[in-house]
Design an enzyme around this catalytic site. Structure first.
Site, PDB file in Angstrom:
ATOM      1  N   THR A 273       0.953  -1.300   0.028  1.00  0.00           N
ATOM      2  CA  THR A 273      -0.059   0.113  -0.125  1.00  0.00           C
ATOM      3  C   THR A 273       1.040   1.335   0.032  1.00  0.00           C
ATOM      4  O   THR A 273       1.231   1.847  -1.073  1.00  0.00           O
ATOM      5  CB  THR A 273      -0.978   0.046   1.192  1.00  0.00           C
ATOM      6  OG1 THR A 273      -0.186  -0.218   2.328  1.00  0.00           O
ATOM      7  CG2 THR A 273      -1.674  -0.994   1.106  1.00  0.00           C
TER       8      THR A 273
ATOM      9  N   LYS B  27       3.877  -6.880   4.547  1.00  0.00           N
ATOM     10  CA  LYS B  27       3.677  -5.336   4.090  1.00  0.00           C
ATOM     11  C   LYS B  27       3.542  -4.369   5.207  1.00  0.00           C
ATOM     12  O   LYS B  27       3.350  -5.030   6.253  1.00  0.00           O
ATOM     13  CB  LYS B  27       2.358  -5.053   3.340  1.00  0.00           C
ATOM     14  CG  LYS B  27       1.070  -5.223   4.118  1.00  0.00           C
ATOM     15  CD  LYS B  27      -0.083  -4.735   3.418  1.00  0.00           C
ATOM     16  CE  LYS B  27       0.366  -3.362   3.165  1.00  0.00           C
ATOM     17  NZ  LYS B  27      -0.129  -2.558   4.509  1.00  0.00           N
TER      18      LYS B  27
ATOM     19  N   THR C 200      -2.200  -1.924   7.461  1.00  0.00           N
ATOM     20  CA  THR C 200      -2.293  -3.245   8.155  1.00  0.00           C
ATOM     21  C   THR C 200      -0.855  -3.736   7.975  1.00  0.00           C
ATOM     22  O   THR C 200      -0.408  -3.580   7.090  1.00  0.00           O
ATOM     23  CB  THR C 200      -3.279  -4.242   7.544  1.00  0.00           C
ATOM     24  OG1 THR C 200      -4.572  -3.616   7.426  1.00  0.00           O
ATOM     25  CG2 THR C 200      -3.138  -5.701   7.615  1.00  0.00           C
TER      26      THR C 200
ATOM     27  N   THR D 212      -8.780  12.724   0.402  1.00  0.00           N
ATOM     28  CA  THR D 212      -9.391  13.304  -0.999  1.00  0.00           C
ATOM     29  C   THR D 212      -9.914  12.306  -1.617  1.00  0.00           C
ATOM     30  O   THR D 212     -10.173  11.095  -1.301  1.00  0.00           O
ATOM     31  CB  THR D 212      -7.891  13.577  -1.889  1.00  0.00           C
ATOM     32  OG1 THR D 212      -6.858  12.236  -1.756  1.00  0.00           O
ATOM     33  CG2 THR D 212      -7.298  14.697  -1.229  1.00  0.00           C
TER      34      THR D 212
ATOM     35  N   GLU E 150       6.121   4.935   8.290  1.00  0.00           N
ATOM     36  CA  GLU E 150       5.758   6.251   7.710  1.00  0.00           C
ATOM     37  C   GLU E 150       6.537   7.584   8.492  1.00  0.00           C
ATOM     38  O   GLU E 150       6.404   7.626   9.405  1.00  0.00           O
ATOM     39  CB  GLU E 150       4.255   6.598   7.796  1.00  0.00           C
ATOM     40  CG  GLU E 150       3.407   5.987   6.909  1.00  0.00           C
ATOM     41  CD  GLU E 150       1.867   5.992   7.126  1.00  0.00           C
ATOM     42  OE1 GLU E 150       1.622   6.808   8.062  1.00  0.00           O
ATOM     43  OE2 GLU E 150       1.084   5.578   5.838  1.00  0.00           O
TER      44      GLU E 150
ATOM     45  N   ASN F  72      -0.241  11.876   7.557  1.00  0.00           N
ATOM     46  CA  ASN F  72      -1.169  11.532   8.335  1.00  0.00           C
ATOM     47  C   ASN F  72      -2.253  12.639   8.742  1.00  0.00           C
ATOM     48  O   ASN F  72      -3.315  12.124   9.085  1.00  0.00           O
ATOM     49  CB  ASN F  72      -0.884  10.835   9.713  1.00  0.00           C
ATOM     50  CG  ASN F  72      -0.490   9.359   9.425  1.00  0.00           C
ATOM     51  OD1 ASN F  72      -1.154   8.627   8.816  1.00  0.00           O
ATOM     52  ND2 ASN F  72       0.977   9.209   9.702  1.00  0.00           N
TER      53      ASN F  72
END
Lengths: 399, 399
Positions: free
Chosen positions: A150, A176, A187, A399, A272, A394
């Protein structure tokens, strides 16, 4: 071939079926022939996605596993009865097309609160099973690992070959990321394969390895609705764990844990906004629960994480986080190290070379070690720092 | 006079004694004459600062309280036996200079791991008690609340006058922020005064109000080594709680909780980098513990906090945080509201006016409400958003 399909008897591939708007791979299949003994760990979140609820039922049935169908771009979470019915429809289609000898599990990751685009997925599943024929016709298949990505910025995969009492046994794995994505949460998914023959009785060893790897990492302390870790063992190597001696068994246990730890650390490295991988080690605890609690409190402290982002060996924040963990801790017995430099002992600050430590704290791999001085138990945990970029990723409006 | 010295029989003031390098006030005293019944709540962190350890002993002795000495700029935490001896030396000096009829407590906030500059503090205490004579000689005394401020950007104080069965009873309070400061962690300090006469038996009611106020706020989930909340009740109004009827008692209980809640919310509004005050309400829980756990999990989720910073009504993150709280939660029975707009019911998304909600989310006061649909218990919690500025403040290298 360098991942889950490295061990004998496994095949895995993926393609783009249109769930993701950007045309990237979003549907994949992992196949085991012969069917594999499966060991599983799922999210403890009270809010569980439909595929997790489905897989838990399959796992409790005890049957061997032939296929794992995965998709990204949509988590099929908070989708109620319709979400669950969609999972059963996916599985029915896999059964119709592939006639698996064993069970089928499903994993999803992506946006939550939206229904799966079943038309696209059904067409995608049909195309998945035309691999071979379809390749000649120009269809594009890609690595399985791509179909679960993702916000991951790189693919997370590993492989390992062990020689146990003279015979080769293979391990492979993909994962992932646990970072959180726009518009909703992502996840942690991980699949580990081996061609060793493992009995159901191996479950406690697998779960202990999960505790030491996927349950010992934290990007931001949040828990997903879809987290899933599976180990598939199909015995295609002809080697049985139950027939091995203690030394060979330990070699396999260690190899499995290495694979899982490596995947867990790759997830953190791709957290992230992460700029650093922070290894947190707690030693000298009275119990391993205490050691883990101290690690977790430090890993989840925004104050500690921002300090690491700033390259600050801030022992006060680390000690205070440890003190808030609920674990037994006596400041006067506690010692702290950053990147191998002891900065605190017996609850008080030590003199150290600040320039030297500041230089070490600039590394992409940093560490903090807490010695509680109370016992012999230890734990290791991995986290990342908390950066401007994390806030940016975050805080962006959906959008 | 608009704060802790508003109720009869209380005086409070402060000055700058040089602990802070910037010359700002850093030493203060709160005096009750007659001595006050004291109710206390301290940090639950295993790492407790020397003054907290000292005050806990005083509190367990059950004696009435005459003085609270406070300082900022140094937390006297992680300072071991020498730190504790410094507290006893401070108290001995207060006793020698002021001959208090009751006990003396001490609070400190600021840098941890450094010893108090006792020469400056001793000279400062001597000057504190020359108020009156010294004012004529040009000494500058200031408000008590200034002497406890660290990174606080505004003073946090409140006062309230109640009429209970025809007689006036006053409440006053001050607090300092729970945001975290460079180079180390800061502290939540709060002092509430009343001239009502309260018995020791009021403690459970005080502690319940602490749970509903200071223990229901979170800037970043970290717990300080020095957190302290005190209620001093000196009876100078001539009104006894024990002699009041049920209605008047409730009026006082509510007034006290209002004062504490107001101070708690001021702390959050001044949280480091905060741009919004977020009110989190959980209703329909089976138990109040569950309701509080759901509030806390949402308040401490970096994903939720960054979403509020971005003005994003991200119900998936809120639901997932609630689900990870350990509380009983059934997605199909759960409803969610942002700023009064219902966005989710029975575990699924609802249609709503996105522009309208986006506008509401821009306010400095935003809210999220979770209805678990399982029972009748509720809790309210306050937090702030997580901004770039928070990372900036806390990542800055110690200077």
């Amino acid at each position: 071939m360098e991942d889950v399909s490295f061990p004998k008897g496994f095949q895995a591939w993926g393609l783009a079926c249109g769930i993701k708007k950007n045309g990237k791979p979003d549907l994949g299949i992992l196949v085991s022939e012969p069917p594999a003994q499966v060991f599983s760990a799922f999210t403890r979140n009270a809010v569980k996605a439909a595929p997790v609820l489905f897989d838990q039922e399959v796992a409790s049935g005890g049957g061997k596993l032939s296929h794992v169908l995965v998709n990204s771009g949509n988590a099929n979470a908070c989708t109620g009865a319709r979400g669950y019915a969609d999972v059963t429809a996916e599985v029915a289609l896999v059964r119709a097309l592939a006639a698996p000898k064993g069970e089928v599990m499903v994993s999803s990751t992506g946006v939550i609160g939206e229904y799966l685009p079943m038309d696209k997925i059904k067409a995608g599943i049909a195309r998945l099973f035309k691999k071979g024929a379809a390749e000649g016709a120009g269809e594009t298949f890609g690595p399985f690992v791509h179909s679960i990505m993702t916000t991951d910025t790189f693919e997370k995969k590993t492989m390992k070959s062990l020689v146990l009492e003279g015979k080769e046994v293979r391990l492979g794995g993909v994962a992932k990321g646990a970072g959180m994505i726009r518009p909703n949460m992502a996840t942690m998914l991980s699949y580990i394969t081996t061609d060793l023959d493992l009995d159901a009785g191996y479950a406690p060893t697998f779960l202990a390895a999960v505790e030491k790897s996927f349950n010992s990492i934290s990007v931001d302390g949040d828990m997903s609705t879809n987290d899933t870790a599976l180990l598939l063992a199909n015995g295609a190597s002809g080697v049985r764990y139950a027939s091995l001696g203690g030394e060979a068994r330990k070699a396999f246990d260690d190899g499995l844990r290495d694979v899982m730890e490596e995947l867990a650390k790759l997830i953190i490295r791709d957290g992230e906004g992460a700029t650093k991988l922070v290894t947190i080690e707690t030693v000298g605890a009275r119990t391993s629960e205490d050691a883990k609690a101290v690690c977790r409190a430090i890993a989840n402290s925004p104050l500690v994480k921002t300090a690491f982002f700033g390259g600050d060996a801030n022992w006060g924040r680390v000690l205070a986080a440890a003190g808030s963990s609920g674990a037994e801790l006596v400041p006067e017995k506690t010692a702290l190290e950053f990147c191998g430099v002891q900065v605190m002992a017996q609850g008080g600050a030590l003199a150290y070379d600040e320039d030297d430590l500041a230089e070490r704290m600039k590394s992409k791999d940093v560490s903090v070690k807490v010695d509680l001085g109370l016992g012999k138990e230890a734990w290791t945990y991995w986290t990342c720092d908390l950066s401007y970029e994390y806030v940016k990723i975050n805080a962006a409006y959906r959008t």
